[in-house]
Scaffold this active site. Sequence first.
Site, PDB file in Angstrom:
ATOM      1  N   ASP A   1      38.999  25.956  29.547  1.00 14.00           N
ATOM      2  CA  ASP A   1      38.257  26.532  30.697  1.00 14.00           C
ATOM      3  C   ASP A   1      38.524  25.859  32.073  1.00 14.00           C
ATOM      4  O   ASP A   1      38.435  24.678  31.967  1.00 14.00           O
ATOM      5  CB  ASP A   1      36.643  26.264  30.594  1.00 14.00           C
TER       6      ASP A   1
ATOM      7  N   LEU B   1      49.422  39.530  33.060  1.00 15.21           N
ATOM      8  CA  LEU B   1      50.686  38.742  33.392  1.00 15.21           C
ATOM      9  C   LEU B   1      51.004  37.678  32.825  1.00 15.21           C
ATOM     10  O   LEU B   1      52.188  37.221  32.246  1.00 15.21           O
ATOM     11  CB  LEU B   1      50.592  38.444  34.848  1.00 15.21           C
TER      12      LEU B   1
ATOM     13  N   TYR C   1      35.701  38.979  45.275  1.00 14.04           N
ATOM     14  CA  TYR C   1      37.105  38.724  44.836  1.00 14.04           C
ATOM     15  C   TYR C   1      38.029  38.530  45.947  1.00 14.04           C
ATOM     16  O   TYR C   1      38.927  37.293  45.651  1.00 14.04           O
ATOM     17  CB  TYR C   1      37.371  39.947  43.966  1.00 14.04           C
TER      18      TYR C   1
ATOM     19  N   THR D   1      47.072  38.317  45.747  1.00 11.99           N
ATOM     20  CA  THR D   1      46.715  39.702  45.606  1.00 11.99           C
ATOM     21  C   THR D   1      46.856  40.399  46.965  1.00 11.99           C
ATOM     22  O   THR D   1      46.563  39.891  47.997  1.00 11.99           O
ATOM     23  CB  THR D   1      45.186  40.116  45.224  1.00 11.99           C
TER      24      THR D   1
HETATM   25  N1  LIG Z   1      45.285  43.263  37.710  1.00 15.38           N
HETATM   26  C1  LIG Z   1      45.758  43.569  38.964  1.00 15.38           C
HETATM   27  O1  LIG Z   1      45.885  44.974  39.297  1.00 15.38           O
HETATM   28  C2  LIG Z   1      46.078  42.440  40.095  1.00 15.38           C
HETATM   29  C3  LIG Z   1      46.454  42.946  41.347  1.00 15.38           C
HETATM   30  C4  LIG Z   1      46.671  41.830  42.403  1.00 15.38           C
HETATM   31  C5  LIG Z   1      46.776  40.524  41.768  1.00 15.38           C
HETATM   32  N2  LIG Z   1      46.210  40.262  40.408  1.00 15.38           N
HETATM   33  C6  LIG Z   1      46.362  38.804  40.312  1.00 15.38           C
HETATM   34  O2  LIG Z   1      47.290  38.739  39.275  1.00 15.38           O
HETATM   35  C7  LIG Z   1      46.810  37.664  38.582  1.00 15.38           C
HETATM   36  C8  LIG Z   1      47.005  38.079  36.790  1.00 15.38           C
HETATM   37  O3  LIG Z   1      46.112  39.155  36.990  1.00 15.38           O
HETATM   38  P1  LIG Z   1      45.953  40.033  35.227  1.00 15.38           P
HETATM   39  O4  LIG Z   1      45.824  41.430  35.627  1.00 15.38           O
HETATM   40  O5  LIG Z   1      47.149  39.398  34.275  1.00 15.38           O
HETATM   41  O6  LIG Z   1      44.723  39.232  34.879  1.00 15.38           O
HETATM   42  P2  LIG Z   1      43.755  39.298  33.797  1.00 15.38           P
HETATM   43  O7  LIG Z   1      44.394  40.394  32.561  1.00 15.38           O
HETATM   44  O8  LIG Z   1      42.356  39.409  33.897  1.00 15.38           O
HETATM   45  O9  LIG Z   1      44.019  37.786  33.150  1.00 15.38           O
HETATM   46  C9  LIG Z   1      43.343  36.531  33.775  1.00 15.38           C
HETATM   47  C10 LIG Z   1      43.395  36.015  32.503  1.00 15.38           C
HETATM   48  O10 LIG Z   1      42.494  34.622  32.925  1.00 15.38           O
HETATM   49  C11 LIG Z   1      41.377  34.071  31.920  1.00 15.38           C
HETATM   50  N3  LIG Z   1      40.506  33.400  32.834  1.00 15.38           N
HETATM   51  C12 LIG Z   1      39.188  33.765  33.334  1.00 15.38           C
HETATM   52  N4  LIG Z   1      38.499  32.726  33.679  1.00 15.38           N
HETATM   53  C13 LIG Z   1      39.345  31.664  32.958  1.00 15.38           C
HETATM   54  C14 LIG Z   1      39.085  30.376  33.148  1.00 15.38           C
HETATM   55  N5  LIG Z   1      37.711  29.915  33.635  1.00 15.38           N
HETATM   56  N6  LIG Z   1      39.568  29.393  32.570  1.00 15.38           N
HETATM   57  C15 LIG Z   1      40.840  29.835  31.992  1.00 15.38           C
HETATM   58  N7  LIG Z   1      41.283  31.113  32.008  1.00 15.38           N
HETATM   59  C16 LIG Z   1      40.325  32.218  32.497  1.00 15.38           C
HETATM   60  C17 LIG Z   1      40.892  35.479  31.541  1.00 15.38           C
HETATM   61  O11 LIG Z   1      39.992  35.405  30.423  1.00 15.38           O
HETATM   62  P3  LIG Z   1      38.871  36.483  30.340  1.00 15.38           P
HETATM   63  O12 LIG Z   1      39.704  37.727  29.977  1.00 15.38           O
HETATM   64  O13 LIG Z   1      38.266  36.189  28.856  1.00 15.38           O
HETATM   65  O14 LIG Z   1      38.214  36.176  31.448  1.00 15.38           O
HETATM   66  C18 LIG Z   1      42.293  36.338  31.385  1.00 15.38           C
HETATM   67  O15 LIG Z   1      42.838  36.058  30.090  1.00 15.38           O
HETATM   68  C19 LIG Z   1      45.461  37.121  38.936  1.00 15.38           C
HETATM   69  O16 LIG Z   1      45.535  36.106  39.746  1.00 15.38           O
HETATM   70  C20 LIG Z   1      45.063  38.349  39.727  1.00 15.38           C
HETATM   71  O17 LIG Z   1      44.264  37.846  40.556  1.00 15.38           O
HETATM   72  C21 LIG Z   1      46.065  41.108  39.646  1.00 15.38           C
END
Ligand SMILES: NC(=O)c1ccc[n+]([C@@H]2O[C@H](COP(=O)([O-])OP(=O)(O)OC[C@H]3O[C@@H](n4cnc5c(N)ncnc54)[C@H](OP(=O)(O)O)[C@@H]3O)[C@@H](O)[C@H]2O)c1
Length: 285
Positions: A33, A12, A124, A98
Amino acid sequence: MSILVTGAHGQLGGELCRMLGDRATGIDVDSLDLTDAPAATAIIRRLRPEAIINCAAYTHVDKAEMEPEKCRAVNVTAVEHLAEACGKLDCPLIQIGTDYVFGLPPATPRPWREDDPPRPQGVYARTKLEGERAAARCIKHLIVRTCGLYARAADRRASNFVRTMLRLGQERTEVRVVDDQRCTPTFVPHLAQAIIFLLNEAGSNVPWGTYHVTNGGETTWCEFAVEIFRMAGMKTVVRPIDSAEYGAPAPRPAYSVLDTEAYHRLGGPLMPDWKAALAEYFTKP
Ligand SMILES: NC(=O)c1ccc[n+]([C@@H]2O[C@H](COP(=O)([O-])OP(=O)(O)OC[C@H]3O[C@@H](n4cnc5c(N)ncnc54)[C@H](OP(=O)(O)O)[C@@H]3O)[C@@H](O)[C@H]2O)c1
């Protein structure tokens, strides 16, 4: 002044940075971080952003059961610091939530509304709910709850259900997919457009608060997989199984369809039905 997008290498965050272009400053864990509170506060003070969209999260749902502290540090503590910094600078905070906060089935199955009581199951889900509550301490906040994200096909780094199915379909003739969890898969570019609308209108036409934003309709992961293979022109057989047979370490909601009426009433970009959205994945990479 720019919009600070955290989690900029994620599905996202990456899409929002692409869509916002020069308006966005994207950061991820390699540059900051977020669990390092003093460093996060220093960057926010220096940038003085127009708004922060927090797309960073610990999203490894099963692994979270084994490392709850690490998950909590990102999904709760970091958000507490962001909210505090935003409050001091009078800067809006957009937190991504979520469907997993609705971990137990509703008494009567109908899409969850924003004010339905959340009952998260698993590390989570619980930390994401705590993160919402932390974000809400900043008066100018939007919490955008969504479900089942998959980035556009061109995003090669993305890890999501569609990419996993397409990979498994190359390796096997049959895949087993759970058929007892109802949800609404959501195409990231559609969600990103909706978030930009909410942000642009926030505080005037869009009251601060929580909004559900997903594609339309509902399905199961099994039915979604069938459509993925059909649209990809693959002959992979999908065998329905239940969650117990799949045996994931973390619990998943049996019914997590979100009611998006409040969002649509605001006049934001229409969120297409999940099948139309999936078709776009294949036709507009
Ligand atoms: N994916 C889904 O199906 C889904 C569904 C509902 C809601 N959401 C929510 O939507 C949002 C975006 O999801 P997404 O799928 O885009 O997630 P994503 O692809 O996993 O991206 C999350 C990013 O946050 C980074 N991150 C993790 N720990 C961190 C830290 N300590 N400091 C800075 N950055 C950090 C991750 O790095 P690393 O990869 O290196 O850890 C990753 O680049 C999240 O809040 C998620 O909970 C997702």
